[in-house]
Design a protein around this motif. Sequence first.
Motif, PDB file in Angstrom:
ATOM      1  N   ALA A 107       0.827  -1.211   0.000  1.00  0.00           N
ATOM      2  CA  ALA A 107       0.000   0.000   0.000  1.00  0.00           C
ATOM      3  C   ALA A 107       0.860   1.261   0.000  1.00  0.00           C
ATOM      4  O   ALA A 107       0.583   2.216  -0.734  1.00  0.00           O
ATOM      5  N   LEU A 108       1.910   1.270   0.828  1.00  0.00           N
ATOM      6  CA  LEU A 108       2.775   2.446   0.861  1.00  0.00           C
ATOM      7  C   LEU A 108       3.773   2.451  -0.293  1.00  0.00           C
ATOM      8  O   LEU A 108       4.113   3.500  -0.828  1.00  0.00           O
ATOM      9  N   GLY A 109       4.260   1.264  -0.669  1.00  0.00           N
ATOM     10  CA  GLY A 109       5.218   1.201  -1.772  1.00  0.00           C
ATOM     11  C   GLY A 109       4.625   1.698  -3.072  1.00  0.00           C
ATOM     12  O   GLY A 109       5.303   2.375  -3.855  1.00  0.00           O
ATOM     13  N   ALA A 110       3.356   1.393  -3.329  1.00  0.00           N
ATOM     14  CA  ALA A 110       2.710   1.844  -4.562  1.00  0.00           C
ATOM     15  C   ALA A 110       2.631   3.362  -4.631  1.00  0.00           C
ATOM     16  O   ALA A 110       2.670   3.951  -5.719  1.00  0.00           O
ATOM     17  N   ALA A 111       2.531   4.027  -3.479  1.00  0.00           N
ATOM     18  CA  ALA A 111       2.474   5.493  -3.462  1.00  0.00           C
ATOM     19  C   ALA A 111       3.770   6.108  -3.965  1.00  0.00           C
ATOM     20  O   ALA A 111       3.786   7.281  -4.369  1.00  0.00           O
ATOM     21  N   ASN A 112       4.841   5.328  -3.962  1.00  0.00           N
ATOM     22  CA  ASN A 112       6.127   5.822  -4.437  1.00  0.00           C
ATOM     23  C   ASN A 112       6.085   6.227  -5.913  1.00  0.00           C
ATOM     24  O   ASN A 112       6.924   6.989  -6.390  1.00  0.00           O
ATOM     25  N   PHE A 113       5.076   5.711  -6.644  1.00  0.00           N
ATOM     26  CA  PHE A 113       4.914   6.075  -8.058  1.00  0.00           C
ATOM     27  C   PHE A 113       4.735   7.576  -8.232  1.00  0.00           C
ATOM     28  O   PHE A 113       5.079   8.142  -9.284  1.00  0.00           O
ATOM     29  N   ALA A 114       4.186   8.252  -7.231  1.00  0.00           N
ATOM     30  CA  ALA A 114       3.935   9.697  -7.330  1.00  0.00           C
ATOM     31  C   ALA A 114       5.194  10.526  -7.113  1.00  0.00           C
ATOM     32  O   ALA A 114       5.191  11.729  -7.407  1.00  0.00           O
ATOM     33  N   LEU A 115       6.260   9.917  -6.604  1.00  0.00           N
ATOM     34  CA  LEU A 115       7.455  10.690  -6.247  1.00  0.00           C
ATOM     35  C   LEU A 115       8.063  11.453  -7.424  1.00  0.00           C
ATOM     36  O   LEU A 115       8.456  12.616  -7.257  1.00  0.00           O
ATOM     37  N   PRO A 116       8.158  10.873  -8.642  1.00  0.00           N
ATOM     38  CA  PRO A 116       8.710  11.644  -9.766  1.00  0.00           C
ATOM     39  C   PRO A 116       7.857  12.832 -10.193  1.00  0.00           C
ATOM     40  O   PRO A 116       8.293  13.633 -11.028  1.00  0.00           O
ATOM     41  N   PHE A 117       6.656  12.958  -9.644  1.00  0.00           N
ATOM     42  CA  PHE A 117       5.803  14.106  -9.946  1.00  0.00           C
ATOM     43  C   PHE A 117       5.769  15.104  -8.785  1.00  0.00           C
ATOM     44  O   PHE A 117       5.678  16.309  -9.005  1.00  0.00           O
ATOM     45  N   VAL A 118       5.843  14.588  -7.574  1.00  0.00           N
ATOM     46  CA  VAL A 118       5.814  15.456  -6.403  1.00  0.00           C
ATOM     47  C   VAL A 118       7.163  16.147  -6.200  1.00  0.00           C
ATOM     48  O   VAL A 118       7.221  17.335  -5.889  1.00  0.00           O
ATOM     49  N   ALA A 119       8.264  15.410  -6.374  1.00  0.00           N
ATOM     50  CA  ALA A 119       9.594  15.999  -6.187  1.00  0.00           C
ATOM     51  C   ALA A 119       9.840  17.193  -7.121  1.00  0.00           C
ATOM     52  O   ALA A 119      10.372  18.229  -6.675  1.00  0.00           O
ATOM     53  N   PRO A 120       9.477  17.129  -8.418  1.00  0.00           N
ATOM     54  CA  PRO A 120       9.650  18.317  -9.271  1.00  0.00           C
ATOM     55  C   PRO A 120       8.828  19.519  -8.803  1.00  0.00           C
ATOM     56  O   PRO A 120       9.260  20.669  -8.979  1.00  0.00           O
ATOM     57  N   ALA A 121       7.653  19.268  -8.210  1.00  0.00           N
ATOM     58  CA  ALA A 121       6.873  20.384  -7.669  1.00  0.00           C
ATOM     59  C   ALA A 121       7.631  21.058  -6.538  1.00  0.00           C
ATOM     60  O   ALA A 121       7.659  22.299  -6.437  1.00  0.00           O
ATOM     61  N   CYS A 122       8.284  20.260  -5.696  1.00  0.00           N
ATOM     62  CA  CYS A 122       9.091  20.822  -4.605  1.00  0.00           C
ATOM     63  C   CYS A 122      10.286  21.591  -5.157  1.00  0.00           C
ATOM     64  O   CYS A 122      10.623  22.669  -4.659  1.00  0.00           O
ATOM     65  N   ALA A 123      10.936  21.024  -6.167  1.00  0.00           N
ATOM     66  CA  ALA A 123      12.090  21.701  -6.756  1.00  0.00           C
ATOM     67  C   ALA A 123      11.685  23.036  -7.378  1.00  0.00           C
ATOM     68  O   ALA A 123      12.390  24.046  -7.246  1.00  0.00           O
ATOM     69  N   THR A 124      10.535  23.057  -8.041  1.00  0.00           N
ATOM     70  CA  THR A 124      10.055  24.292  -8.675  1.00  0.00           C
ATOM     71  C   THR A 124       9.707  25.349  -7.632  1.00  0.00           C
ATOM     72  O   THR A 124      10.090  26.527  -7.759  1.00  0.00           O
ATOM     73  N   ALA A 125       8.975  24.941  -6.594  1.00  0.00           N
ATOM     74  CA  ALA A 125       8.635  25.888  -5.536  1.00  0.00           C
ATOM     75  C   ALA A 125       9.887  26.370  -4.809  1.00  0.00           C
ATOM     76  O   ALA A 125      10.002  27.545  -4.430  1.00  0.00           O
TER      77      ALA A 125
END
Length: 427
Positions: free
Chosen positions: A43-61
């Motif tokens: 359940a938690l491992g599958a959420a890791n799929f979002a990391l390549p989308f969330v991390a760029p948002a952090c980098a941009t902000a």
Amino acid sequence: MLWRTVLRSSSATWLAPLLAAFVALLLSDDLTAKVTHGYWPSALGAANFALPFVAPACATAGAWEGTRFTRGNVAGWAPTRSTIGIALPLLVPVFVLGAVGMAVAAALTIATGQPDVGTPPIGMVLVWLVILAAHSMAGFLLGKRLPLVIATPLALVLSFVLTAYPAAMEPLWLRHMVTGGMSSCCSLDQSPDWRAAASALVLALGVISACALALTALQQRTRAVLISTALVVGLAGSSWLAYGLPADPVTPRTEDQLQCAGENPRICLWPELSRQAAMIRENASDARHRLQKAGLAVPKTLTMEEHSGGDALFIGTWPDPSASEVRAGVGTALLPSDPPACAQSGSDFPGADAYGPTAAWLALTAGAESQEAAGRYGAKEAEVAARVQQSSHNEQLAWFQHNSKALRDCTTHPAPIPSAHARETSQ
């Protein structure tokens, strides 16, 4: 600066609802596609799929906040405070932005998997947060040195490329250095290989250390040496941990987590199946009895641990099994799980054609429904198995033994279908 002022003026504040909507609406299908029902690591491992989308948002902000820092000459207005002391409060909303994005992803996967046994692996969450902190700080440094129109799109693109593209590159272990390799975790009989997660953690800590050093007031030469050292140590440690790992970094789950009951047969199940344990044990026991009645030798221990060894039969691992799946699993467990060594070395393997009909016959003999056998092994194979069942007890047993031999060597051809006639009345 007051915290309410930081939150009100931060780019992360208005990015947060956009990121949450993006994850919930556009990534939900991919996030929930492979979640193993009832299992926390999946359940938690599958959420890791979002990391390549969330991390760029952090980098941009982070880059946005870095450009604001430079344009406002904040360091000049507060000369008694260190640069890192000023930067960290600006990065807190950015860090929260990433946490919100991953929280939405985790909420989707947990709602799909509905794990209710054991405790969540908090280590996965820790890896996410450290990776997001690294991207946030790196973006801030980029924005501190470049104009807004360059820094923000560059941070977005670089962050996405570094997290998403290694998954399509060789060697395979490179992908684990940037995201931790948890997206493909795990079936019920698997645990995450923490070497992959540790490799991403070490690299992210190296980047965080380098960014923190870049924001200090050390002499330029000293700072350059320390930054280079932090990056080299992070890369070297991460590479050492990830080197040689496969695409799916998982390890077999420990056998002591099984819950066993009964004596003849003794049936061992994973704790996540406790609600269905009675149904599984009833059908597995009856399937074993049917197979023994057909003349087959079946071990008295049936287990979900593939590598248990000894006098135990691996019957499969199902997150949400039906009665027919259980019966088919017990039956087909009597067949070899892999082709013989001669076939793997390139020799002809005529017995390969025997697998489908033999597996279907075992499933039907164990009491599985015909639709289950046809769905698993093919309609034609299930039809052959049904025709074999019209033969006598001895002919069926001889047919199975011949095909079993064919599946274990590279010289025996599949047995022909026995002549059909009425079954022996002794059955």
